[in-house]
Design a protein around this motif. Structure first.
Motif, PDB file in Angstrom:
ATOM      1  N   CYS A 170      19.456  16.179  10.659  1.00 53.11           N
ATOM      2  CA  CYS A 170      20.008  16.477   9.337  1.00 53.11           C
ATOM      3  C   CYS A 170      20.354  15.204   8.565  1.00 53.11           C
ATOM      4  O   CYS A 170      20.143  15.126   7.359  1.00 53.11           O
ATOM      5  N   PHE A 171      20.884  14.204   9.261  1.00 54.07           N
ATOM      6  CA  PHE A 171      21.315  12.971   8.608  1.00 54.07           C
ATOM      7  C   PHE A 171      20.534  11.748   9.071  1.00 54.07           C
ATOM      8  O   PHE A 171      20.866  10.628   8.703  1.00 54.07           O
ATOM      9  N   GLY A 172      19.499  11.941   9.878  1.00 54.85           N
ATOM     10  CA  GLY A 172      18.654  10.837  10.306  1.00 54.85           C
ATOM     11  C   GLY A 172      19.374   9.813  11.169  1.00 54.85           C
ATOM     12  O   GLY A 172      19.107   8.626  11.080  1.00 54.85           O
ATOM     13  N   VAL A 173      20.278  10.286  12.041  1.00 57.16           N
ATOM     14  CA  VAL A 173      21.048   9.397  12.899  1.00 57.16           C
ATOM     15  C   VAL A 173      20.313   9.241  14.224  1.00 57.16           C
ATOM     16  O   VAL A 173      19.962  10.233  14.863  1.00 57.16           O
ATOM     17  N   THR A 174      20.108   7.992  14.626  1.00 56.17           N
ATOM     18  CA  THR A 174      19.378   7.720  15.860  1.00 56.17           C
ATOM     19  C   THR A 174      20.332   7.608  17.044  1.00 56.17           C
ATOM     20  O   THR A 174      21.538   7.422  16.883  1.00 56.17           O
ATOM     21  N   GLU A 175      19.739   7.698  18.231  1.00 56.96           N
ATOM     22  CA  GLU A 175      20.504   7.530  19.467  1.00 56.96           C
ATOM     23  C   GLU A 175      21.164   6.149  19.494  1.00 56.96           C
ATOM     24  O   GLU A 175      22.309   6.011  19.898  1.00 56.96           O
ATOM     25  N   GLN A 176      20.430   5.145  19.039  1.00 59.76           N
ATOM     26  CA  GLN A 176      20.972   3.788  19.024  1.00 59.76           C
ATOM     27  C   GLN A 176      22.191   3.698  18.101  1.00 59.76           C
ATOM     28  O   GLN A 176      23.169   3.021  18.425  1.00 59.76           O
ATOM     29  N   GLN A 177      22.161   4.373  16.964  1.00 60.93           N
ATOM     30  CA  GLN A 177      23.303   4.362  16.051  1.00 60.93           C
ATOM     31  C   GLN A 177      24.523   5.019  16.694  1.00 60.93           C
ATOM     32  O   GLN A 177      25.639   4.515  16.567  1.00 60.93           O
ATOM     33  N   VAL A 178      24.317   6.135  17.381  1.00 68.61           N
ATOM     34  CA  VAL A 178      25.429   6.805  18.061  1.00 68.61           C
ATOM     35  C   VAL A 178      25.999   5.881  19.126  1.00 68.61           C
ATOM     36  O   VAL A 178      27.223   5.718  19.238  1.00 68.61           O
ATOM     37  N   LYS A 179      25.124   5.236  19.906  1.00 63.64           N
ATOM     38  CA  LYS A 179      25.591   4.307  20.939  1.00 63.64           C
ATOM     39  C   LYS A 179      26.388   3.161  20.327  1.00 63.64           C
ATOM     40  O   LYS A 179      27.383   2.706  20.897  1.00 63.64           O
ATOM     41  N   GLN A 180      25.978   2.696  19.158  1.00 65.88           N
ATOM     42  CA  GLN A 180      26.703   1.619  18.479  1.00 65.88           C
ATOM     43  C   GLN A 180      28.092   2.093  18.062  1.00 65.88           C
ATOM     44  O   GLN A 180      29.077   1.355  18.205  1.00 65.88           O
ATOM     45  N   HIS A 181      28.207   3.314  17.577  1.00 68.22           N
ATOM     46  CA  HIS A 181      29.514   3.859  17.205  1.00 68.22           C
ATOM     47  C   HIS A 181      30.407   3.999  18.435  1.00 68.22           C
ATOM     48  O   HIS A 181      31.611   3.754  18.362  1.00 68.22           O
ATOM     49  N   VAL A 182      29.816   4.358  19.565  1.00 69.56           N
ATOM     50  CA  VAL A 182      30.567   4.464  20.816  1.00 69.56           C
ATOM     51  C   VAL A 182      31.068   3.077  21.225  1.00 69.56           C
ATOM     52  O   VAL A 182      32.225   2.910  21.606  1.00 69.56           O
ATOM     53  N   GLU A 183      30.202   2.070  21.127  1.00 68.81           N
ATOM     54  CA  GLU A 183      30.611   0.699  21.439  1.00 68.81           C
ATOM     55  C   GLU A 183      31.730   0.222  20.509  1.00 68.81           C
ATOM     56  O   GLU A 183      32.573  -0.571  20.907  1.00 68.81           O
ATOM     57  N   ASN A 184      31.724   0.737  19.287  1.00 65.43           N
ATOM     58  CA  ASN A 184      32.755   0.362  18.312  1.00 65.43           C
ATOM     59  C   ASN A 184      34.041   1.165  18.473  1.00 65.43           C
ATOM     60  O   ASN A 184      34.957   1.019  17.675  1.00 65.43           O
ATOM     61  N   GLY A 185      34.077   2.066  19.472  1.00 63.77           N
ATOM     62  CA  GLY A 185      35.320   2.761  19.764  1.00 63.77           C
ATOM     63  C   GLY A 185      35.326   4.263  19.614  1.00 63.77           C
ATOM     64  O   GLY A 185      36.322   4.909  19.914  1.00 63.77           O
ATOM     65  N   ALA A 186      34.240   4.859  19.156  1.00 62.71           N
ATOM     66  CA  ALA A 186      34.204   6.320  19.039  1.00 62.71           C
ATOM     67  C   ALA A 186      34.221   6.931  20.433  1.00 62.71           C
ATOM     68  O   ALA A 186      33.444   6.536  21.298  1.00 62.71           O
ATOM     69  N   CYS A 187      35.141   7.870  20.646  1.00 68.47           N
ATOM     70  CA  CYS A 187      35.295   8.486  21.975  1.00 68.47           C
ATOM     71  C   CYS A 187      35.001   9.974  21.977  1.00 68.47           C
ATOM     72  O   CYS A 187      34.894  10.583  23.037  1.00 68.47           O
ATOM     73  N   THR A 188      34.914  10.576  20.813  1.00 70.05           N
ATOM     74  CA  THR A 188      34.713  12.019  20.707  1.00 70.05           C
ATOM     75  C   THR A 188      33.599  12.309  19.701  1.00 70.05           C
ATOM     76  O   THR A 188      33.308  11.486  18.836  1.00 70.05           O
ATOM     77  N   PRO A 189      32.996  13.498  19.792  1.00 68.79           N
ATOM     78  CA  PRO A 189      31.991  13.869  18.783  1.00 68.79           C
ATOM     79  C   PRO A 189      32.567  13.834  17.363  1.00 68.79           C
ATOM     80  O   PRO A 189      31.865  13.458  16.425  1.00 68.79           O
ATOM     81  N   ARG A 190      33.819  14.163  17.209  1.00 65.26           N
ATOM     82  CA  ARG A 190      34.444  14.136  15.885  1.00 65.26           C
ATOM     83  C   ARG A 190      34.517  12.707  15.335  1.00 65.26           C
ATOM     84  O   ARG A 190      34.300  12.478  14.153  1.00 65.26           O
ATOM     85  N   GLN A 191      34.809  11.743  16.213  1.00 67.85           N
ATOM     86  CA  GLN A 191      34.860  10.350  15.772  1.00 67.85           C
ATOM     87  C   GLN A 191      33.471   9.836  15.413  1.00 67.85           C
ATOM     88  O   GLN A 191      33.319   9.079  14.452  1.00 67.85           O
ATOM     89  N   VAL A 192      32.460  10.262  16.167  1.00 64.81           N
ATOM     90  CA  VAL A 192      31.082   9.905  15.826  1.00 64.81           C
ATOM     91  C   VAL A 192      30.735  10.522  14.472  1.00 64.81           C
ATOM     92  O   VAL A 192      30.153   9.862  13.607  1.00 64.81           O
TER      93      VAL A 192
END
Length: 78
Positions: free
Chosen positions: A9-31
């Motif tokens: 829907c928003f063209g978000v890649t696996e790598q982008q999600v992993k980057q958000h996790v590395e930046n501190g996202a811990c939950t799907p809501r934070q992602v």
């Protein structure tokens, strides 16, 4: 570079999600707050959970019952 899309829907890649996790996202809501992934149709939420390490949902075990619980509670109330 081969892009694996997590959120179509928003063209978000696996790598982008992993980057958000590395930046501190811990939950799907934070992602979702970081990139909107998971906020439209929701079909990617399970994949996001897996990337967060929450793919395995714990199984619920049946409670061990040692007798009639309701009868014991009624006896205590009397």
């Amino acid at each position: 570079m081969n892009r694996v899309y997590v959120c179509s829907c928003f063209g978000v890649t696996e790598q982008q999600v992993k980057q958000h996790v590395e930046n501190g996202a811990c939950t799907p809501r934070q992602v979702a707050s970081a990139c909107k992934a998971g906020t439209d149709c929701g079909s990617c939420v399970r994949r996001i959970q897996a990337l967060l390490g929450r793919g395995a949902v714990p199984r619920r075990e049946p409670a061990v019952q040692k007798g009639p619980v309701l009868a014991a509670a009624l006896d205590e109330a009397a």
